[in-house]
Design an enzyme around this catalytic site. Structure first.
Site, PDB file in Angstrom:
ATOM      1  N   GLU A 161      11.532   0.695  -0.179  1.00 28.03           N
ATOM      2  CA  GLU A 161      12.017  -0.799   0.067  1.00 28.03           C
ATOM      3  C   GLU A 161      11.855  -0.997   1.650  1.00 28.03           C
ATOM      4  OE1 GLU A 161      11.232  -2.860  -1.864  1.00 28.03           O
ATOM      5  OE2 GLU A 161      11.749  -2.201  -4.103  1.00 28.03           O
ATOM      6  N   HIS A 399       2.073 -14.911  11.032  1.00 28.67           N
ATOM      7  CA  HIS A 399       2.524 -13.542  10.625  1.00 28.67           C
ATOM      8  C   HIS A 399       1.253 -13.073   9.856  1.00 28.67           C
ATOM      9  CE1 HIS A 399       4.581 -10.584   8.054  1.00 28.67           C
ATOM     10  NE2 HIS A 399       4.065  -9.936   8.901  1.00 28.67           N
TER      11      HIS A 399
HETATM   12  N1  GDP Z   1       6.811  -5.757  14.470  1.00 29.61           N
HETATM   13  C1  GDP Z   1       6.279  -6.085  13.514  1.00 29.61           C
HETATM   14  N2  GDP Z   1       6.350  -5.427  12.339  1.00 29.61           N
HETATM   15  C2  GDP Z   1       6.015  -5.738  11.186  1.00 29.61           C
HETATM   16  C3  GDP Z   1       5.179  -7.069  10.967  1.00 29.61           C
HETATM   17  N3  GDP Z   1       4.718  -7.072   9.634  1.00 29.61           N
HETATM   18  C4  GDP Z   1       5.255  -6.038   8.974  1.00 29.61           C
HETATM   19  N4  GDP Z   1       5.987  -5.401   9.982  1.00 29.61           N
HETATM   20  C5  GDP Z   1       6.687  -4.029   9.465  1.00 29.61           C
HETATM   21  O1  GDP Z   1       6.419  -3.804   8.239  1.00 29.61           O
HETATM   22  C6  GDP Z   1       7.634  -4.167   7.426  1.00 29.61           C
HETATM   23  C7  GDP Z   1       6.979  -4.660   6.035  1.00 29.61           C
HETATM   24  O2  GDP Z   1       8.187  -4.536   5.263  1.00 29.61           O
HETATM   25  P1  GDP Z   1       8.900  -5.511   4.846  1.00 29.61           P
HETATM   26  O3  GDP Z   1      10.021  -5.821   5.709  1.00 29.61           O
HETATM   27  O4  GDP Z   1       9.585  -5.278   3.490  1.00 29.61           O
HETATM   28  O5  GDP Z   1       8.214  -6.938   4.568  1.00 29.61           O
HETATM   29  P2  GDP Z   1       7.056  -7.142   3.304  1.00 29.61           P
HETATM   30  O6  GDP Z   1       6.702  -5.832   2.955  1.00 29.61           O
HETATM   31  O7  GDP Z   1       5.936  -7.886   4.204  1.00 29.61           O
HETATM   32  O8  GDP Z   1       7.553  -7.940   2.444  1.00 29.61           O
HETATM   33  C8  GDP Z   1       8.477  -4.626   8.494  1.00 29.61           C
HETATM   34  O9  GDP Z   1       9.895  -4.299   8.071  1.00 29.61           O
HETATM   35  C9  GDP Z   1       8.298  -4.250   9.633  1.00 29.61           C
HETATM   36  O10 GDP Z   1       8.662  -2.973  10.026  1.00 29.61           O
HETATM   37  C10 GDP Z   1       5.110  -7.641  12.243  1.00 29.61           C
HETATM   38  O11 GDP Z   1       4.340  -8.996  12.016  1.00 29.61           O
HETATM   39  N5  GDP Z   1       5.512  -7.418  13.197  1.00 29.61           N
END
Ligand code: GDP
Ligand code: MG
Length: 536
Positions: A161, A399
């Site tokens: 997660e 985003h």
């Molecule tokens: N810096 C940055 N990291 C991102 C971005 N989008 C995703 N990430 C990275 O990818 C992870 C995605 O996992 P999560 O937080 O579970 O969000 P989800 O998977 O989009 O529901 C984030 O926690 C970040 O570490 C972004 O726009 N910027």
């Protein structure tokens, strides 16, 4: 919360009552949250489809059996030497460590030794651990006497997660802690951050990260009592967790029909992620703290909201420190209610990250709080902004989630060309000359994006900044900047985007400028995200 408490009791006692309507999972939803049944709760505009990042197990069942009778208080082994003592981790000195060793030397001496051990190691209730081992060292710690009495709730989440689903699990656990606090003194031990799948920057140490690197601890403490793991080690007397409950669904699955909240001690379904060492202690991940050991591990099948577990913690175990592993199996007590929002509002980003984000806004996006009407009150309990008050900086916030979101060729995620087309049309529509893009796209994709949209602005950290703020901090800076844009659009069912929605809700943006997402080119019914109105 009250309702939840009573239904939890019903489940524990095996009364098999149907949960009150308000606790039905249709009222909550976030990716990663287990929703009963093969049928996902349908919602109006904008279903947030329940899912986990890298897979989702079904949850299910019905047979109710009460947990075995409450265990006797004082049966857990007393604490060992404090962690600060040299060698304490490898040479624990009280019966917590000696007894298994003694037992290992053969049945002949065992009885004699057990008697001796009983004399040397009286139950905790009869003889509390020495005060010196109880004293907390952090600023937020209680006086030794108070710390000596309180119980510790720890938790962890399924390893795959991501960061933003974990933030949601914190909210669920916080409501459980609030329920526990009605009966006893408990404190939540914040699970150190680390080893997250998405944190892939090379050469950066990203384990055992305390919460204070990402969040403002005094703000969290205005909602519930929390301490960092290091403080737990210092004040609880060593790297031992008395009881680990691994939360799981029901082996027999979920039968469609009535929804009931229930919890039962059951055999573990999956192979345990803990194994016994030669001293009969349980070893496991424990957030990268190798010296941490569990004294007892068992499994609980659970179907219900977070507070359903409160009676188990209050009545069925005397363990002073209890860890709930796989805590994402707990549902929200009441998604989107006042309690939810209080906890969410208390999750204020660490000041140093906000400062970096603000500085970037000022320098590259002509955005300041005064001009944008996004003043932030350092005391979240005093922050109450009427929706529509915030204007936001003169830029479009985007985003654009890529990586694992495109690998499955999901229908609801656009191609880069599709995304840029939408971005241009939004900039025109809202008369915005600048666009800030937060994305996890790989280098090849960001290069292509730059060609397609040369004017785009990104927060591109230097190596020093990355080392300092880490992947988690950079992501927060991205979220903070998106949260201050005049208009925001995110990615379908991304918890990263959802957390931006909430931040904008707190800042007081008109919902029309917030709850928007990209559509896939082939998506037939592109539902937009739901407006979850803030409740004070
Ligand atoms: N810096 C940055 N990291 C991102 C971005 N989008 C995703 N990430 C990275 O990818 C992870 C995605 O996992 P999560 O937080 O579970 O969000 P989800 O998977 O989009 O529901 C984030 O926690 C970040 O570490 C972004 O726009 N910027
Ligand atoms: Mg995720």
């Amino acid at each position: 919360m009250e309702e939840r408490g009573s239904s939890a009791h019903a489940g524990l006692l095996g009364c098999g009552k149907q949960a009150p309507a308000s606790s039905h999972p249709k009222h909550r939803r976030d990716p990663g949250e287990r929703v009963p049944g093969p049928k996902r709760a349908a919602r109006g505009r904008a279903a947030r489809v329940p899912r986990t990042d890298l897979g989702e197990a079904g949850q299910e069942s019905r047979v109710l059996s009460p947990l075995p009778g409450a265990r006797q208080r004082g049966r857990t082994a007393p604490r060992t030497a404090p962690r600060s003592e040299p060698g304490a981790a490898s040479r624990p000195r009280t019966c917590a460590s000696h007894c298994p060793e003694m037992a290992a030397r053969g049945p002949g001496r065992l009885l004699l030794l057990l008697g001796l051990a009983a004399a040397l190691c009286p139950p905790r209730a009869a003889q509390p651990p020495p005060g010196a081992f109880q004293a907390g060292h952090g600023a937020a710690s209680l006086p030794a006497a108070a710390a000596g009495r309180r119980r510790y709730l720890l938790y962890d989440v399924n390893p795959p997660e991501g960061f933003n689903l974990r933030r949601d699990v914190y909210i669920r656990v916080a409501s459980l802690l609030k329920t526990l606090l009605k009966s006893e003194a408990w404190v939540l031990v914040l699970p150190p951050w680390g080893r997250l799948y998405h944190w892939q920057s090379p050469d950066i140490h990203q384990v055992r990260i305390p919460w204070s690197e990402f969040f403002d601890l005094p703000s969290l403490n205005k909602n519930i009592p929390v301490i960092e793991y290091e403080q737990f080690l210092a004040e609880s007397g060593g790297p031992f967790i008395d009881q680990v409950y691994v939360l799981q669904s029901y082996a027999e699955g979920w039968k469609e029909g009535t929804w009931e909240e229930k919890i039962d001690e059951r055999p573990c379904i999956d192979q345990l992620m803990y194994s016994k060492d030669k001293h009969e202690y349980y070893r496991g991940w424990f957030w990268g703290y190798e010296e941490t050991r569990g004294l007892n591990v068992s499994c609980l099948s659970v179907q219900g909201s977070a507070s359903i577990i409160a009676p188990v913690l209050l009545k069925n175990t005397s363990a002073r420190s209890v860890m709930l592993d796989r805590a994402e199996n707990l549902l929200h007590d009441h998604y989107g209610g006042r309690d939810y929002w209080n906890t969410r509002r208390s999750m204020v980003f660490a000041k140093h990250l906000r400062v970096v984000g603000d500085e970037f806004r000022r320098k590259y996006l002509h955005s300041t709080d005064e001009a944008d009407r996004t003043d932030y009150n350092e005391d979240w309990t005093q922050m109450k902004v009427k929706l529509g008050t915030a204007v936001g900086g003169p830029y479009l916030g985007v985003h654009l989630r890529r990586k694992d979101f495109i690998w499955g060729h999901r229908e609801d995620v656009p191609s880069l060309h599709g995304a840029v087309k939408k971005i241009r049309s939004l900039m025109e529509q809202h008369k915005l000359k600048r666009v800030f893009i937060a994305t996890d796209a790989i280098v090849e994709e960001t290069e292509e994006l730059k060609k397609l949209l040369p004017e785009m602005v990104r927060f591109e950290p230097t190596w020093e900044e990355l080392e300092l703020y880490k992947d988690g901090g950079i992501a927060i800076i991205d979220q903070w900047i998106c949260a201050h844009a005049r208009y925001f659009t995110g990615t379908s069912v991304s918890t990263f985007s959802f957390r931006i929605h909430e931040e904008r809700e707190i800042l007081g943006f008109d919902p029309k400028t917030t709850y928007n997402r990209f559509c896939g080119e082939k998506e037939r019914n592109c539902e937009q995200p739901t407006h979850w109105k803030i409740v004070y």
